[in-house]
Motif scaffolding. Structure first.
Motif, PDB file in Angstrom:
ATOM      1  N   MET A 275       8.664  -5.052   2.639  1.00 26.70           N
ATOM      2  CA  MET A 275       7.225  -5.313   2.539  1.00 26.70           C
ATOM      3  C   MET A 275       6.428  -4.111   2.055  1.00 26.70           C
TER       4      MET A 275
ATOM      5  N   LEU B 168       1.568  -2.832   3.381  1.00 22.01           N
ATOM      6  CA  LEU B 168       2.577  -3.885   3.492  1.00 22.01           C
ATOM      7  C   LEU B 168       2.098  -5.104   2.719  1.00 22.01           C
ATOM      8  N   ASP B 169       3.003  -5.743   2.025  1.00 24.03           N
ATOM      9  CA  ASP B 169       2.683  -6.937   1.238  1.00 24.03           C
ATOM     10  C   ASP B 169       2.374  -8.093   2.179  1.00 24.03           C
ATOM     11  N   GLN B 170       1.096  -8.429   2.319  1.00 26.63           N
ATOM     12  CA  GLN B 170       0.699  -9.525   3.189  1.00 26.63           C
ATOM     13  C   GLN B 170       0.712 -10.859   2.462  1.00 26.63           C
TER      14      GLN B 170
ATOM     15  N   ARG C 298       3.390 -12.100   1.002  1.00 27.98           N
ATOM     16  CA  ARG C 298       4.660 -12.698   1.407  1.00 27.98           C
ATOM     17  C   ARG C 298       5.208 -11.905   2.597  1.00 27.98           C
ATOM     18  N   PRO C 299       4.539 -11.959   3.745  1.00 28.86           N
ATOM     19  CA  PRO C 299       4.993 -11.167   4.890  1.00 28.86           C
ATOM     20  C   PRO C 299       6.332 -11.657   5.417  1.00 28.86           C
ATOM     21  N   HIS C 300       7.182 -10.729   5.800  1.00 26.11           N
ATOM     22  CA  HIS C 300       8.437 -11.115   6.433  1.00 26.11           C
ATOM     23  C   HIS C 300       8.111 -11.784   7.767  1.00 26.11           C
TER      24      HIS C 300
ATOM     25  N   THR D  90      13.480 -11.755  -1.657  1.00 19.29           N
ATOM     26  CA  THR D  90      12.873 -10.489  -1.227  1.00 19.29           C
ATOM     27  C   THR D  90      13.674  -9.310  -1.763  1.00 19.29           C
TER      28      THR D  90
END
Length: 310
Positions: A11, A121-123, A125-127, A260
């Motif tokens: 992320m 953090l990439d929100q 595509r959140p893990h 991912t």
């Protein structure tokens, strides 16, 4: 395979940003929403974290050594008292003469020192491991609680209070690792009898081995049956348990992790698309490109160009 580290690495889009906040009562600082996740560490003194929307929760009292993690980077106020009128962060001058920038505000009363910042953090595509976290995590490190996190906080405080040779490299490294200390402390604090979701999955005797297998070898032609064999459960029982804890069926999570992994390879390496396809379980560049476009809405080449430009 360290699933927590892998999930967070997938992320991250940039290095964390941080600033030291020095307040003397009366003081209050309004912080806008940030892209990613926010955090605060109380190095000295006490203060309050006040949600901008009181429906989001009540003010939280913070003491020395406390750490706060804001999953969605939502806006909020830090203050010596919940009723102190706040100053917008944009109106404050940042002194950049120390290892990190410093913001000073307030009057001549009691002092509070904090480390404030955000993890990019990439929100989009959140893990699911991060998505399932509480919106606000508050960890107190006093009285022997969370000793590793407490040690990291003490080291940060020492380097910021008395910068010396090497501090410019030590402080960013400590801030970067602080995210893992925060989340590990929270996960390990969940009572086994009541833990749910990923907090339970990471220690579950059936689901954890399957997650480890997927993360270690995403290119393997995994099936529900082959993953269930690692769990000691029947196919149906494993599939139900996995979906309940992880939040999606095993094959859906496998596809998610493959995509991912592919996105990270496209962002961070020069590997040709055929190599990215092979490393993520696709037999041809065409099959990989079709799957990637279905997940990300654009072709792998276009995604790579946009990521590099950003």
């Amino acid at each position: 395979m360290d699933i927590l580290t892998e999930a967070l690495s997938s992320m991250r889009t940039a290095h964390p940003a941080s600033v030291r906040t020095e307040g003397r009562a009366p003081w209050a600082l309004q912080l806008p929403p940030v892209v990613g996740a926010g955090f605060h560490v109380v190095l000295y003194g006490t203060c309050w974290l006040v949600p901008l929307d009181r429906e989001a929760g009540e003010p939280v009292a913070l003491s020395p050594g406390d750490v706060v993690f804001l999953r969605d980077g939502r806006g909020h106020v830090l203050a010596d008292h919940p009723d102190t009128p706040p100053v917008p962060a944009e109106a404050c001058r940042v002194d950049g003469s120390l290892p990190i920038g410093t913001v000073s505000l307030g009057g001549d009363g009691a002092r509070t020192s904090l480390l404030c910042g955000n993890y990019h953090l990439d929100q989009g595509r959140p893990h699911p491991l991060v998505r399932q976290l509480p919106a606000l995590i508050h960890l107190a490190t006093r009285h022997g609680r969370h000793p590793e996190l407490a040690a990291a906080v003490q080291l940060l405080g020492a380097e910021l209070e008395n910068p010396r040779i090497g501090s410019a490299g030590i402080v960013p490294a400590l801030i970067d690792s602080l995210l893992l200390y925060i989340l590990r402390a929270w996960f390990e604090a969940q009572p086994p009898a009541t833990a749910a979701g990923w907090a339970a999955a990471l220690g579950d005797s059936a689901v954890a081995p399957a997650l480890t297998a997927i993360h270690e070898a995403p290119a393997t032609a995994w099936t529900v049956e082959s993953l269930a064999d690692r769990s000691g459960l029947s196919r149906a029982a494993f599939a139900r348990r996995f979906a309940t804890m992880v939040g999606e069926p095993p094959m859906a999570y496998l596809t998610r992790w493959r995509m991912t992994t592919a996105a990270r390879l496209l962002r961070e390496s020069e590997a040709p698309l055929t190599a990215v396809a092979a490393q993520t379980g696709y037999g041809s560049e065409y099959a990989f490109a079709k799957a990637f476009k279905r997940e990300y809405g654009q072709a792998p080449g276009g995604y790579r160009r946009e990521a590099r430009a950003a």
